[in-house]
Design a protein around this motif. Structure first.
Motif, PDB file in Angstrom:
ATOM      1  N   HIS A 161      36.954  38.358  34.238  1.00 59.71           N
ATOM      2  CA  HIS A 161      37.718  37.272  34.850  1.00 59.71           C
ATOM      3  C   HIS A 161      37.392  37.160  36.328  1.00 59.71           C
ATOM      4  O   HIS A 161      37.432  38.154  37.072  1.00 59.71           O
ATOM      5  CB  HIS A 161      39.225  37.508  34.670  1.00 59.71           C
ATOM      6  CG  HIS A 161      40.070  36.414  35.250  1.00 59.71           C
ATOM      7  ND1 HIS A 161      41.080  36.652  36.151  1.00 59.71           N
ATOM      8  CD2 HIS A 161      40.040  35.068  35.066  1.00 59.71           C
ATOM      9  CE1 HIS A 161      41.642  35.506  36.484  1.00 59.71           C
ATOM     10  NE2 HIS A 161      41.035  34.536  35.849  1.00 59.71           N
TER      11      HIS A 161
ATOM     12  N   ILE B 226      38.039  34.628  39.898  1.00 58.47           N
ATOM     13  CA  ILE B 226      38.864  33.579  40.514  1.00 58.47           C
ATOM     14  C   ILE B 226      38.083  32.957  41.669  1.00 58.47           C
ATOM     15  O   ILE B 226      37.496  33.664  42.497  1.00 58.47           O
ATOM     16  CB  ILE B 226      40.187  34.162  41.047  1.00 58.47           C
ATOM     17  CG1 ILE B 226      41.011  34.761  39.903  1.00 58.47           C
ATOM     18  CG2 ILE B 226      41.001  33.087  41.778  1.00 58.47           C
ATOM     19  CD1 ILE B 226      42.195  35.597  40.376  1.00 58.47           C
TER      20      ILE B 226
ATOM     21  N   ILE C 151      46.359  32.218  44.545  1.00 57.99           N
ATOM     22  CA  ILE C 151      45.249  33.122  44.218  1.00 57.99           C
ATOM     23  C   ILE C 151      45.796  34.447  43.705  1.00 57.99           C
ATOM     24  O   ILE C 151      45.347  34.970  42.682  1.00 57.99           O
ATOM     25  CB  ILE C 151      44.331  33.319  45.444  1.00 57.99           C
ATOM     26  CG1 ILE C 151      43.495  32.053  45.661  1.00 57.99           C
ATOM     27  CG2 ILE C 151      43.420  34.537  45.251  1.00 57.99           C
ATOM     28  CD1 ILE C 151      42.572  32.103  46.846  1.00 57.99           C
ATOM     29  N   GLU C 152      46.784  34.985  44.411  1.00 58.01           N
ATOM     30  CA  GLU C 152      47.358  36.267  43.982  1.00 58.01           C
ATOM     31  C   GLU C 152      48.011  36.143  42.604  1.00 58.01           C
ATOM     32  O   GLU C 152      47.890  37.047  41.766  1.00 58.01           O
ATOM     33  CB  GLU C 152      48.378  36.761  45.008  1.00 58.01           C
ATOM     34  CG  GLU C 152      48.915  38.145  44.670  1.00 58.01           C
ATOM     35  CD  GLU C 152      49.854  38.706  45.717  1.00 58.01           C
ATOM     36  OE1 GLU C 152      50.261  39.872  45.562  1.00 58.01           O
ATOM     37  OE2 GLU C 152      50.178  37.979  46.689  1.00 58.01           O
TER      38      GLU C 152
ATOM     39  N   ILE D  52      45.682  36.623  39.601  1.00 56.60           N
ATOM     40  CA  ILE D  52      45.044  37.926  39.347  1.00 56.60           C
ATOM     41  C   ILE D  52      45.595  38.535  38.054  1.00 56.60           C
ATOM     42  O   ILE D  52      46.798  38.541  37.812  1.00 56.60           O
ATOM     43  CB  ILE D  52      45.277  38.885  40.537  1.00 56.60           C
ATOM     44  CG1 ILE D  52      44.577  38.338  41.794  1.00 56.60           C
ATOM     45  CG2 ILE D  52      44.753  40.290  40.214  1.00 56.60           C
ATOM     46  CD1 ILE D  52      44.876  39.118  43.053  1.00 56.60           C
ATOM     47  N   ARG D  53      44.670  39.045  37.235  1.00 59.68           N
ATOM     48  CA  ARG D  53      45.022  39.694  35.976  1.00 59.68           C
ATOM     49  C   ARG D  53      44.435  41.104  35.951  1.00 59.68           C
ATOM     50  O   ARG D  53      43.691  41.483  36.865  1.00 59.68           O
ATOM     51  CB  ARG D  53      44.453  38.889  34.786  1.00 59.68           C
ATOM     52  CG  ARG D  53      44.775  37.418  34.856  1.00 59.68           C
ATOM     53  CD  ARG D  53      44.324  36.626  33.641  1.00 59.68           C
ATOM     54  NE  ARG D  53      43.037  36.984  33.075  1.00 59.68           N
ATOM     55  CZ  ARG D  53      42.264  36.138  32.392  1.00 59.68           C
ATOM     56  NH1 ARG D  53      42.656  34.875  32.217  1.00 59.68           N
ATOM     57  NH2 ARG D  53      41.118  36.524  31.868  1.00 59.68           N
ATOM     58  N   ASP D  54      44.742  41.837  34.926  1.00 60.26           N
ATOM     59  CA  ASP D  54      44.200  43.201  34.789  1.00 60.26           C
ATOM     60  C   ASP D  54      42.680  43.200  34.660  1.00 60.26           C
ATOM     61  O   ASP D  54      42.028  44.170  35.048  1.00 60.26           O
ATOM     62  CB  ASP D  54      44.808  43.902  33.562  1.00 60.26           C
ATOM     63  CG  ASP D  54      46.283  44.240  33.770  1.00 60.26           C
ATOM     64  OD1 ASP D  54      46.718  44.274  34.943  1.00 60.26           O
ATOM     65  OD2 ASP D  54      46.987  44.464  32.768  1.00 60.26           O
TER      66      ASP D  54
ATOM     67  N   THR E 134      40.656  40.947  36.131  1.00 64.62           N
ATOM     68  CA  THR E 134      40.015  40.235  37.248  1.00 64.62           C
ATOM     69  C   THR E 134      39.100  41.190  38.011  1.00 64.62           C
ATOM     70  O   THR E 134      39.533  42.264  38.436  1.00 64.62           O
ATOM     71  CB  THR E 134      41.070  39.649  38.215  1.00 64.62           C
ATOM     72  OG1 THR E 134      41.957  38.793  37.485  1.00 64.62           O
ATOM     73  CG2 THR E 134      40.405  38.858  39.333  1.00 64.62           C
TER      74      THR E 134
ATOM     75  N   ILE F 219      37.076  37.781  43.365  1.00 69.68           N
ATOM     76  CA  ILE F 219      37.636  36.549  43.924  1.00 69.68           C
ATOM     77  C   ILE F 219      36.643  36.032  44.961  1.00 69.68           C
ATOM     78  O   ILE F 219      36.222  36.779  45.855  1.00 69.68           O
ATOM     79  CB  ILE F 219      39.014  36.792  44.562  1.00 69.68           C
ATOM     80  CG1 ILE F 219      40.040  37.133  43.460  1.00 69.68           C
ATOM     81  CG2 ILE F 219      39.477  35.572  45.365  1.00 69.68           C
ATOM     82  CD1 ILE F 219      41.393  37.533  43.979  1.00 69.68           C
TER      83      ILE F 219
ATOM     84  N   LEU G 123      44.960  41.062  48.909  1.00 67.80           N
ATOM     85  CA  LEU G 123      44.109  41.781  47.962  1.00 67.80           C
ATOM     86  C   LEU G 123      44.075  43.287  48.200  1.00 67.80           C
ATOM     87  O   LEU G 123      43.543  44.027  47.362  1.00 67.80           O
ATOM     88  CB  LEU G 123      42.682  41.216  48.003  1.00 67.80           C
ATOM     89  CG  LEU G 123      42.522  39.780  47.492  1.00 67.80           C
ATOM     90  CD1 LEU G 123      41.061  39.353  47.503  1.00 67.80           C
ATOM     91  CD2 LEU G 123      43.104  39.631  46.091  1.00 67.80           C
TER      92      LEU G 123
ATOM     93  N   TYR H 272      45.202  45.224  45.403  1.00 65.23           N
ATOM     94  CA  TYR H 272      44.381  45.210  44.191  1.00 65.23           C
ATOM     95  C   TYR H 272      42.999  45.773  44.516  1.00 65.23           C
ATOM     96  O   TYR H 272      42.011  45.027  44.589  1.00 65.23           O
ATOM     97  CB  TYR H 272      44.265  43.778  43.653  1.00 65.23           C
ATOM     98  CG  TYR H 272      45.598  43.077  43.505  1.00 65.23           C
ATOM     99  CD1 TYR H 272      46.333  43.176  42.329  1.00 65.23           C
ATOM    100  CD2 TYR H 272      46.131  42.320  44.559  1.00 65.23           C
ATOM    101  CE1 TYR H 272      47.567  42.536  42.200  1.00 65.23           C
ATOM    102  CE2 TYR H 272      47.353  41.678  44.433  1.00 65.23           C
ATOM    103  CZ  TYR H 272      48.066  41.790  43.254  1.00 65.23           C
ATOM    104  OH  TYR H 272      49.285  41.159  43.133  1.00 65.23           O
TER     105      TYR H 272
ATOM    106  N   VAL I 162      39.724  44.722  42.720  1.00 67.04           N
ATOM    107  CA  VAL I 162      39.259  43.330  42.785  1.00 67.04           C
ATOM    108  C   VAL I 162      38.365  43.162  44.016  1.00 67.04           C
ATOM    109  O   VAL I 162      38.789  43.440  45.139  1.00 67.04           O
ATOM    110  CB  VAL I 162      40.447  42.351  42.840  1.00 67.04           C
ATOM    111  CG1 VAL I 162      39.943  40.905  42.971  1.00 67.04           C
ATOM    112  CG2 VAL I 162      41.309  42.488  41.595  1.00 67.04           C
TER     113      VAL I 162
END
Length: 379
Positions: A90, A92, A131-132, A135-137, A139, A142, A164, A167, A170
């Motif tokens: 994934h 973004i 955007i935040e 976010i998925r597991d 992702t 970005i 970010l 995360y 990411v």
């Protein structure tokens, strides 16, 4: 001649041309060769890396010299996608990215990746919160540009980077091809992992770019061969290109420090004069980059106005030079909520630090005359 298409490309600075010629003439050996001439070329390349790193405030080993901003964006996005696909597929990005990001993401969709394209508001600015929320597991990346190449909107890159930090898996990529040297951005403070710039947008030479890659980030190379480019970009290095690009970087940062306020004033003057012309709609937001002004003239074909201005040696453009020979329709202007008439009649004026008030005055005066003539012909 009045050149107002600097976002497409800039005129190379004489000092940049001189450095390229000097290195090409005297240090033409392959920097990978073990003989003394190769060693001299290698030292020049290492010096160029150190200089570029100092300007960007990063480490020399985090600099990868590329052949363009397009290559840098492709290496960043495809490199992350292919390297980290077992962890997730994934990605973004935003709906207003440059074709070298947008079309790369479209290509990855064909390989099974899922791309979330975040919309923008009427000023062409993306919401960090949106955007935040996306976010998925799974992702892994970005990608958000700093300055939009068509309308000049400035994205809240630092705020996105701050969000970010929660995360760490990411990876954050920023295309700063249009922003570098015009809109300051601190890579480290913005928590950017991958960062792209291009030489020919800053009075350097075509065929040269840089991808900053944060040390912890792992990429799958686009090119396989030797161990050049820190192992991420095989192929004999363009030493003259690297040296001349760092020269261009240094010169544009000096201009940014000395003349940024002047460029903002020119930009403001241009907006004020365009707003006086009947039928003109400004697409560039007020708090935009100081070198890009986008406006629409519904009812007039952009290419007709461009050719009419060119016949008087005044040069402007429609949208990204990478897609300007396609349909007149601007994906970016439409994404900001403008109707089809505005999106198909958008024009872009892009300035340099060398522009003068007199050139802006001449452009406005000439365009007014041409518009009056064209409207008379049309009825």
């Amino acid at each position: 001649m009045i050149y107002l298409d600097n976002s497409a490309t800039t005129k190379p600075h004489p000092d940049v041309l001189h450095s390229f010629q000097q290195v090409s003439t005297s240090f033409y050996a392959n920097p990978s060769s073990i003989h003394p001439l190769g060693g001299e070329a290698e030292q020049l390349l290492l010096t160029a890396k150190k200089q570029a790193a100092k300007i960007l405030r990063v480490l020399p080993e985090e600099i990868i010299f590329t052949a363009s901003g397009t290559e840098g964006n492709n290496l960043a996005i495809k490199g992350v996608a292919l390297e980290h696909q077992k962890r997730g597929k994934h990605i973004i990005t935003t709906i207003i990215e440059h074709p070298s990001v947008y079309n790369t993401c479209l290509a990855l969709e064909k390989l099974g990746f899922e791309i979330t394209y975040i919309p923008v508001n009427q000023d062409g600015i993306v919401s960090p919160e949106m955007i935040e929320q996306a976010i998925r597991d799974d992702t892994i990346l970005i990608s958000v540009m700093h300055v939009n190449n068509e309308i000049g909107s400035i994205q809240p890159v630092q705020e996105i980077g701050e969000r970010l930090r929660k995360y760490p898996k990411v990876i954050f990529h920023v295309d700063d091809v249009q922003g570098f040297g015009k809109v300051p951005l601190n890579i480290k403070e913005s928590h950017i992992d991958l960062y792209t710039i291009s030489a020919h947008k800053i009075h350097g030479l075509k065929g040269n770019g840089i991808l900053y890659k944060q040390s912890r980030v792992s990429l799958f190379p686009l090119f396989h061969g030797g161990e050049q480019g820190e192992g991420f970009r095989a192929g004999t290095e363009n030493v003259a290109g690297a040296v001349s690009m760092t020269k261009a970087m240094r010169l544009i940062k000096e201009k940014e420090k000395e003349k940024n306020r002047y460029l903002f004033q020119l930009h403001q003057l241009l907006r004020q004069e365009l707003e006086k012309i009947e039928g003109v709609f400004i697409n560039t937001p007020k708090n935009a980059a100081p070198h890009i002004m986008n406006f629409s003239l519904p009812g007039l074909k952009p290419e007709v106005l461009i050719h009419a201005l060119a016949s008087e040696e005044i040069y402007i453009s429609t949208k990204s030079a990478c897609s300007s020979k396609q349909s007149d329709y601007s994906r970016i202007v439409a994404a900001c909520g403008k109707d089809d008439e505005n999106a198909t009649s958008a024009l872009r004026v892009s300035l340099s630090y060398e522009q003068t008030k007199e050139e802006i005055d001449t452009f406005i005066h000439t365009m007014k005359r041409i518009i009056t003539k064209l409207r008379g012909i049309m009825g």
